[in-house]
Scaffold this active site. Structure first.
Site, PDB file in Angstrom:
ATOM      1  N   ARG A 189       0.843  -1.202   0.000  1.00 29.13           N
ATOM      2  CA  ARG A 189       0.000   0.000   0.000  1.00 29.13           C
ATOM      3  C   ARG A 189       0.877   1.250   0.000  1.00 29.13           C
ATOM      4  O   ARG A 189       1.820   1.363   0.766  1.00 29.13           O
ATOM      5  CB  ARG A 189      -0.910  -0.013   1.244  1.00 29.13           C
ATOM      6  CG  ARG A 189      -1.846   1.172   1.333  1.00 29.13           C
ATOM      7  CD  ARG A 189      -2.918   0.962   2.386  1.00 29.13           C
ATOM      8  NE  ARG A 189      -2.430   1.121   3.745  1.00 29.13           N
ATOM      9  CZ  ARG A 189      -3.212   1.097   4.822  1.00 29.13           C
ATOM     10  NH1 ARG A 189      -4.512   0.901   4.691  1.00 29.13           N
ATOM     11  NH2 ARG A 189      -2.701   1.253   6.016  1.00 29.13           N
ATOM     12  N   GLY A 235      -0.781   4.851  -1.267  1.00 31.86           N
ATOM     13  CA  GLY A 235      -1.769   5.852  -0.863  1.00 31.86           C
ATOM     14  C   GLY A 235      -3.092   5.264  -0.405  1.00 31.86           C
ATOM     15  O   GLY A 235      -3.898   5.929   0.238  1.00 31.86           O
ATOM     16  N   GLY A 272       1.307   3.179  -6.551  1.00 35.76           N
ATOM     17  CA  GLY A 272       0.258   2.560  -7.344  1.00 35.76           C
ATOM     18  C   GLY A 272      -0.107   3.368  -8.571  1.00 35.76           C
ATOM     19  O   GLY A 272      -0.329   2.807  -9.655  1.00 35.76           O
ATOM     20  N   TYR A 289      -9.447   0.412 -17.292  1.00 42.45           N
ATOM     21  CA  TYR A 289      -8.186   1.021 -16.848  1.00 42.45           C
ATOM     22  C   TYR A 289      -7.824   0.431 -15.494  1.00 42.45           C
ATOM     23  O   TYR A 289      -8.615   0.502 -14.560  1.00 42.45           O
ATOM     24  CB  TYR A 289      -8.366   2.538 -16.783  1.00 42.45           C
ATOM     25  CG  TYR A 289      -7.222   3.342 -16.205  1.00 42.45           C
ATOM     26  CD1 TYR A 289      -5.891   2.976 -16.396  1.00 42.45           C
ATOM     27  CD2 TYR A 289      -7.480   4.509 -15.496  1.00 42.45           C
ATOM     28  CE1 TYR A 289      -4.855   3.736 -15.883  1.00 42.45           C
ATOM     29  CE2 TYR A 289      -6.456   5.288 -14.984  1.00 42.45           C
ATOM     30  CZ  TYR A 289      -5.148   4.896 -15.171  1.00 42.45           C
ATOM     31  OH  TYR A 289      -4.130   5.653 -14.658  1.00 42.45           O
ATOM     32  N   TYR A 295      -8.440   2.177 -12.269  1.00 44.41           N
ATOM     33  CA  TYR A 295      -9.838   2.203 -11.822  1.00 44.41           C
ATOM     34  C   TYR A 295     -10.314   0.757 -11.721  1.00 44.41           C
ATOM     35  O   TYR A 295     -11.280   0.351 -12.344  1.00 44.41           O
ATOM     36  CB  TYR A 295     -10.718   2.980 -12.807  1.00 44.41           C
ATOM     37  CG  TYR A 295     -10.412   4.456 -12.885  1.00 44.41           C
ATOM     38  CD1 TYR A 295      -9.847   5.131 -11.809  1.00 44.41           C
ATOM     39  CD2 TYR A 295     -10.696   5.180 -14.036  1.00 44.41           C
ATOM     40  CE1 TYR A 295      -9.566   6.485 -11.889  1.00 44.41           C
ATOM     41  CE2 TYR A 295     -10.421   6.548 -14.115  1.00 44.41           C
ATOM     42  CZ  TYR A 295      -9.847   7.186 -13.040  1.00 44.41           C
ATOM     43  OH  TYR A 295      -9.579   8.524 -13.122  1.00 44.41           O
TER      44      TYR A 295
END
Length: 546
Positions: free
Chosen positions: A110, A112, A183, A481, A484
């Site tokens: 992780r 953000g 990320g 994407y 997303y």
């Protein structure tokens, strides 16, 4: 890696402090073994104990929740990690990889915490959260126009740091300031300057990564194929990205922004329809995006409003001349426009007043909250790419669906392509969505009530909206994407997944680049250790020809 010579009584005390006696025996065993392994491979057990959190630690929940950006994953029924580790140094990470492998625990990395499906901090199998929050150092070389940024930094910190060194250097990344660079960049990363400079990943020139063997690699030692894969293919499939080297871009000292809104009663439908033909073909210095959703009008009646937001890399006079020539229907006046610096434009797109101190961009959990709805509510998102203009009737059907939601509780975010995005080949990076696309539409449902009913109603609505969009968007595949992320598209098995099964979602995200990503993955991580519900699979010999 050397082990310490500290006594086993110290080890026992260390484990006793970190353990959680309420866990099932099997979970507790793996949990203890991981901690013991980590201790034995550390040079300093005090240092290790300060970065390890188990469920009995008073800070465990606050650390876990500190970067959960989608509120629907904060509920207690979501699976929680056996251990959270927040390394202070890159050199501490190889031991974490080794010990997780030895104890059959997955690693969820992780930076953000903005993963749309929460995969950076949740899993159904035993797992460790590797939280890079402490790895956030940023170094700018103004003369060379480059920057090294550690993967735990957020883009707001990066923007602020760049602005402290130069008024004409910038970096083309996202809008939301609390998104982590680890990320964002590994999935592509787009923002208000994509038509001029492309994606964030298009402007990365080196990286540091830890592979499944615990080796610390840079571009030279990892090789060009792996360096290609992690710039758009999702870094979590290949290893742990610890830092990126960026090529900074040059922008004018003065930029211009505007935001104007039009309701259906103010000709919004015709303006949005006309925008399709204009926005992707404007000069690449200009981006005009749209946010569309239900609002309450001044009379108290609900209507649909389209808000046109713009960034122009130049002054207001040039912008007004350009709009008068290319999009006079929008009716932009000088009073609608504000000349700003680049860092002020970052505030604007980040949901802040341009009068706010840029320091607000550096906070992971700012006291001054962004106005961006995605930072304030529970949400579920879908994405589509549009390759041919949508007819007026298509938009009118969208307005009917948006009107089913309360004011402010649904949104379409529409971003034009063209410019630099049309000049880069689909195969240059894993991110393939380039010249064939006019624009993309992100479809979002928001809600502010806890509980299953509100969640199910909203998620059902956005799925229905996505079904409605089918005739108007990309096909074969219907593209998506990776940043997303959408688990509705398909998921891997918890164990090994075939190429054919993973292709269901992989071809949507990566098109023909998916096959090369699988090849790179099979080479760098043949045991498929770095995996999640939508990670790149490895190729097995028994289905090698599929």
């Amino acid at each position: 890696m050397k082990t310490t010579s500290l006594s086993y009584s110290s080890l026992f005390l260390f484990l006793a402090i970190l353990s959680c006696s309420s866990w099932p025996a099997q979970s507790l065993h793996g949990h203890h073994d991981f901690l013991q392994c980590l201790y034995l491979h550390s040079q300093n057990n005090t240092e290790i104990s300060s970065i390890v959190y188990t469920p009995n630690n008073p800070s465990y929940l606050s650390v876990l929740r500190s970067s959960i950006r989608n509120r629907r994953f904060t509920f207690a029924y979501n699976p929680r990690p056996h251990v959270i580790v927040t390394p202070m140094y890159e050199s501490q990470i190889p031991a974490i990889v080794l010990c997780a492998k030895e104890n059959a625990m997955q690693i969820r990395t992780r930076s953000g915490g903005h993963d749309y499906e929460g995969l950076s901090y949740r899993s159904k199998v035993p797992y460790v959260v590797l939280d890079l929050v402490n790895l956030s150092e940023i170094t700018i070389d103004v003369e060379q126009k480059t920057a090294w940024v550690q993967a735990g930094a957020i883009i707001g910190q990066l923007y602020h740091k760049i602005s402290q060194t130069s008024r004409t250097l910038a970096f083309p990344a996202g809008a939301c300031p609390t998104v982590g660079v680890g990320g964002l960049f590994s999935g592509g990363g787009y923002g208000p300057m994509l038509r001029k400079f492309g994606l964030a990943a298009d402007n990365i020139v080196d990286a540091r990564m830890i592979d499944v063997e615990g080796r610390i690699l840079d571009r030279k030692s990892m090789g060009e194929e792996l360096f290609w894969a992690i710039r758009g293919g999702g870094g979590a499939s290949f290893g742990i990205i610890t830092a990126w080297k960026l090529k900074l871009v040059t922008v004018p000292e003065t930029l211009t922004i505007f935001s104007i809104s039009r309701t259906l009663e103010q000709n919004a439908t015709e303006l949005v329809h006309r925008w399709q033909y204009i926005a992707p073909n404007l000069p690449d210095d200009l981006l005009i995006s749209i946010s569309i959703g239900p609002v309450n009008s001044s009379t108290g009646e609900k209507t649909i409003q389209a808000s046109f937001g713009s960034l122009f890399l130049g002054g207001v006079d040039t912008l007004l001349q350009l709009l008068e020539q290319r999009f006079p229907e929008l009716g932009v006046n000088r009073e609608d426009c504000i000349e700003v610096s680049w860092i002020q434009s970052a505030l604007f797109f980040g949901g802040y007043s341009i009068q706010e101190s840029p320091q607000v961009l550096t906070s992971r959990n700012p006291q001054i909250r962004s106005t961006l709805p995605i930072t304030r509510f529970y949400f579920k998102a879908k994405l589509d790419y549009v390759q041919e203009p949508i007819p007026l009737s298509g938009f009118e059907g969208m307005w009917k669906l948006l009107n089913q939601r309360e004011a402010g509780m649904a949104e379409m975010l529409v971003v034009p392509y063209g410019g630099r995005m049309s000049e880069i080949s689909e195969s240059t990076l894993p991110f393939p969505h380039r010249a064939d696309n006019l624009y993309k539409i992100q479809q979002l449902a928001y809600w502010d009530e806890s509980g299953a009913e509100a969640s199910e109603t909203s998620i059902s609505w956005v799925r229905n909206f996505y079904r409605y969009m089918t005739p108007y968007v990309s096909k074969s595949p219907r593209a998506a994407y990776i940043n997303y992320r959408d688990l509705d598209l398909g998921v891997n098995n918890q164990g090994n997944t075939s190429y054919a099964q993973a292709s269901i979602w992989g071809l949507k995200y990566f098109k023909n680049n998916f096959r090369k990503l699988v090849r790179v993955k099979t080479t760098i991580d043949p045991s498929n250790f770095f995996r999640n519900e939508q990670s790149i699979p490895i190729r097995y010999s028994k289905w090698k020809k599929s």
